[in-house]
Design an enzyme around this catalytic site. Structure first.
Site, PDB file in Angstrom:
ATOM      1  N   ASN A  14       3.368  28.601  37.918  1.00  0.00           N
ATOM      2  CA  ASN A  14       1.926  28.355  37.995  1.00  0.00           C
ATOM      3  C   ASN A  14       1.577  27.478  39.189  1.00  0.00           C
ATOM      4  O   ASN A  14       0.575  27.707  39.867  1.00  0.00           O
ATOM      5  CB  ASN A  14       1.428  27.706  36.696  1.00  0.00           C
ATOM      6  CG  ASN A  14       1.142  28.729  35.617  1.00  0.00           C
ATOM      7  OD1 ASN A  14       0.237  29.541  35.752  1.00  0.00           O
ATOM      8  ND2 ASN A  14       1.941  28.717  34.561  1.00  0.00           N
ATOM      9  N   ARG A  69       6.103   5.666  26.818  1.00  0.00           N
ATOM     10  CA  ARG A  69       5.127   6.555  27.457  1.00  0.00           C
ATOM     11  C   ARG A  69       4.166   5.785  28.350  1.00  0.00           C
ATOM     12  O   ARG A  69       3.774   6.257  29.412  1.00  0.00           O
ATOM     13  CB  ARG A  69       4.312   7.298  26.393  1.00  0.00           C
ATOM     14  CG  ARG A  69       5.027   8.468  25.806  1.00  0.00           C
ATOM     15  CD  ARG A  69       4.106   9.273  24.869  1.00  0.00           C
ATOM     16  NE  ARG A  69       4.906  10.151  24.055  1.00  0.00           N
ATOM     17  CZ  ARG A  69       5.408  11.310  24.460  1.00  0.00           C
ATOM     18  NH1 ARG A  69       5.171  11.742  25.680  1.00  0.00           N
ATOM     19  NH2 ARG A  69       6.158  12.037  23.671  1.00  0.00           N
ATOM     20  N   ILE A 100       3.408  14.607  26.943  1.00  0.00           N
ATOM     21  CA  ILE A 100       2.106  14.254  26.387  1.00  0.00           C
ATOM     22  C   ILE A 100       1.647  12.969  27.054  1.00  0.00           C
ATOM     23  O   ILE A 100       2.387  11.978  27.094  1.00  0.00           O
ATOM     24  CB  ILE A 100       2.194  14.086  24.854  1.00  0.00           C
ATOM     25  CG1 ILE A 100       2.525  15.445  24.220  1.00  0.00           C
ATOM     26  CG2 ILE A 100       0.891  13.529  24.296  1.00  0.00           C
ATOM     27  CD1 ILE A 100       2.810  15.368  22.736  1.00  0.00           C
ATOM     28  N   LEU A 101       0.446  12.989  27.615  1.00  0.00           N
ATOM     29  CA  LEU A 101      -0.079  11.816  28.320  1.00  0.00           C
ATOM     30  C   LEU A 101      -0.753  10.881  27.320  1.00  0.00           C
ATOM     31  O   LEU A 101      -1.344  11.322  26.330  1.00  0.00           O
ATOM     32  CB  LEU A 101      -1.073  12.270  29.389  1.00  0.00           C
ATOM     33  CG  LEU A 101      -0.447  13.149  30.483  1.00  0.00           C
ATOM     34  CD1 LEU A 101      -1.530  13.870  31.287  1.00  0.00           C
ATOM     35  CD2 LEU A 101       0.441  12.317  31.402  1.00  0.00           C
ATOM     36  N   HIS A 117      -2.370  26.482  29.045  1.00  0.00           N
ATOM     37  CA  HIS A 117      -1.592  26.585  27.808  1.00  0.00           C
ATOM     38  C   HIS A 117      -1.406  28.065  27.482  1.00  0.00           C
ATOM     39  O   HIS A 117      -2.375  28.830  27.553  1.00  0.00           O
ATOM     40  CB  HIS A 117      -2.338  25.875  26.670  1.00  0.00           C
ATOM     41  CG  HIS A 117      -1.587  25.896  25.378  1.00  0.00           C
ATOM     42  ND1 HIS A 117      -0.490  25.087  25.154  1.00  0.00           N
ATOM     43  CD2 HIS A 117      -1.743  26.646  24.266  1.00  0.00           C
ATOM     44  CE1 HIS A 117      -0.013  25.342  23.939  1.00  0.00           C
ATOM     45  NE2 HIS A 117      -0.757  26.282  23.381  1.00  0.00           N
ATOM     46  N   THR A 149      -8.050  16.487  27.051  1.00  0.00           N
ATOM     47  CA  THR A 149      -8.596  15.345  26.321  1.00  0.00           C
ATOM     48  C   THR A 149      -7.427  14.608  25.671  1.00  0.00           C
ATOM     49  O   THR A 149      -6.267  14.981  25.859  1.00  0.00           O
ATOM     50  CB  THR A 149      -9.586  15.787  25.227  1.00  0.00           C
ATOM     51  OG1 THR A 149      -8.842  16.494  24.225  1.00  0.00           O
ATOM     52  CG2 THR A 149     -10.680  16.671  25.787  1.00  0.00           C
ATOM     53  N   LEU A 152      -4.047  16.963  21.961  1.00  0.00           N
ATOM     54  CA  LEU A 152      -3.193  17.956  22.615  1.00  0.00           C
ATOM     55  C   LEU A 152      -3.818  19.351  22.585  1.00  0.00           C
ATOM     56  O   LEU A 152      -4.210  19.837  21.524  1.00  0.00           O
ATOM     57  CB  LEU A 152      -1.828  17.992  21.893  1.00  0.00           C
ATOM     58  CG  LEU A 152      -0.802  18.943  22.492  1.00  0.00           C
ATOM     59  CD1 LEU A 152      -0.299  18.426  23.826  1.00  0.00           C
ATOM     60  CD2 LEU A 152       0.361  19.163  21.537  1.00  0.00           C
ATOM     61  N   GLU A 182      -1.441  34.068  33.671  1.00  0.00           N
ATOM     62  CA  GLU A 182      -1.676  32.645  33.975  1.00  0.00           C
ATOM     63  C   GLU A 182      -1.847  32.447  35.477  1.00  0.00           C
ATOM     64  O   GLU A 182      -2.644  31.626  35.929  1.00  0.00           O
ATOM     65  CB  GLU A 182      -0.504  31.799  33.455  1.00  0.00           C
ATOM     66  CG  GLU A 182      -0.373  31.801  31.943  1.00  0.00           C
ATOM     67  CD  GLU A 182       0.768  30.920  31.454  1.00  0.00           C
ATOM     68  OE1 GLU A 182       0.933  29.808  31.977  1.00  0.00           O
ATOM     69  OE2 GLU A 182       1.503  31.350  30.537  1.00  0.00           O
TER      70      GLU A 182
HETATM   71  C1  GRF Z   1       3.663  28.396  31.266  1.00  0.00           C
HETATM   72  O1  GRF Z   1       3.648  29.415  30.310  1.00  0.00           O
HETATM   73  C2  GRF Z   1       2.670  27.334  30.912  1.00  0.00           C
HETATM   74  O2  GRF Z   1       1.494  27.841  30.380  1.00  0.00           O
HETATM   75  C3  GRF Z   1       3.432  26.558  29.878  1.00  0.00           C
HETATM   76  O3  GRF Z   1       4.749  26.511  30.351  1.00  0.00           O
HETATM   77  C4  GRF Z   1       4.978  27.602  31.212  1.00  0.00           C
HETATM   78  C5  GRF Z   1       5.367  27.013  32.534  1.00  0.00           C
HETATM   79  O4  GRF Z   1       5.718  27.973  33.457  1.00  0.00           O
HETATM   80  N1  GRF Z   1       2.833  25.288  29.612  1.00  0.00           N
HETATM   81  P1  GRF Z   1       5.859  27.589  35.013  1.00  0.00           P
HETATM   82  O5  GRF Z   1       6.687  26.321  35.107  1.00  0.00           O
HETATM   83  O6  GRF Z   1       4.484  27.429  35.562  1.00  0.00           O
HETATM   84  O7  GRF Z   1       6.592  28.756  35.593  1.00  0.00           O
END
Ligand code: GRF
Length: 199
Positions: A14, A69, A100-101, A117, A149, A152, A182
């Protein structure tokens, strides 16, 4: 210039889709925005090397080096702030960032934080989304780009993609189908925010 900082934990596909969109669509001259840095909480995140090859600054802040954290998030906040360029704080894009932040971090970066997500939120927050969608008998699955937010995988939905769940799907095949979408919706969501000056 609006800095964009991308947070990853793994392969970073991504992140790569966002960087490619920024390059191909020339977000710098079109929106005054540039990907300033990629930060990982894992030293072995595959995406770090790819980002380096693109000439992007990379940084690892290993979460296990911190007692809790809050301390990790304080180090992260300091790093993020260091990439600001001008008055605007960086836009923070969580891209497969598996931490988790803390509420304090989220509050301090209100309006700056976006996540992707791999489910059709509000369904299937948390982990193992594809297994759970298949087990529930869902006919469709997808991904969601949303604001972050303190809760989660909650927060305003910016973009969603939908794919069919096929009879022979396992979590792996469904994840691959969703992931391809994505890479389309995350750059689209960011492009819209930048175009609207709303980041
Ligand atoms: C993606 O499916 C994202 O939505 C999820 O983890 C995966 C990460 O993939 N949170 P990448 O590291 O972007 O390849």
């Amino acid at each position: 210039m609006q800095s964009i900082v991308i947070l990853i934990s793994g392969g970073g596909s991504n992140m790569a889709a966002l960087v490619r969109a920024a390059q191909h669509e020339d977000w710098a001259s079109r929106y005054g925005a540039r990907v300033a840095a990629v930060i990982s909480n894992r030293v072995d995140a595959g995406g770090l090397r790819w980002a380096q090859e693109q000439g992007i600054a990379t940084q690892t802040i290993a979460h296990q080096d911190f007692a809790d954290r809050a301390q990790f998030d304080a180090a992260l906040a300091q790093a993020v702030a260091s990439y600001a360029d001008g008055a605007k704080p960086p836009l923070l894009l969580l891209a497969g960032f598996m931490r988790i932040l803390t509420p304090g971090f989220v509050q301090a970066h209100a309006g700056q934080l976006i996540n992707i997500h791999p489910s059709l939120l509000p369904a299937f927050t948390g982990l193992h989304t594809h297994e759970r969608a298949i087990a529930a008998g869902c006919k469709f699955a997808g991904a969601t780009v949303h604001r972050v937010t303190e809760v989660l995988d909650e927060g305003a939905i910016l973009e969603q993609s939908v794919v069919p769940v096929l009879p022979d799907d396992d979590a792996h095949s469904l994840a691959a189908r969703v992931l391809a979408t994505e890479h389309v919706i995350y750059p689209r969501a960011v492009r819209k925010l930048l175009a609207a000056g709303l980041s």
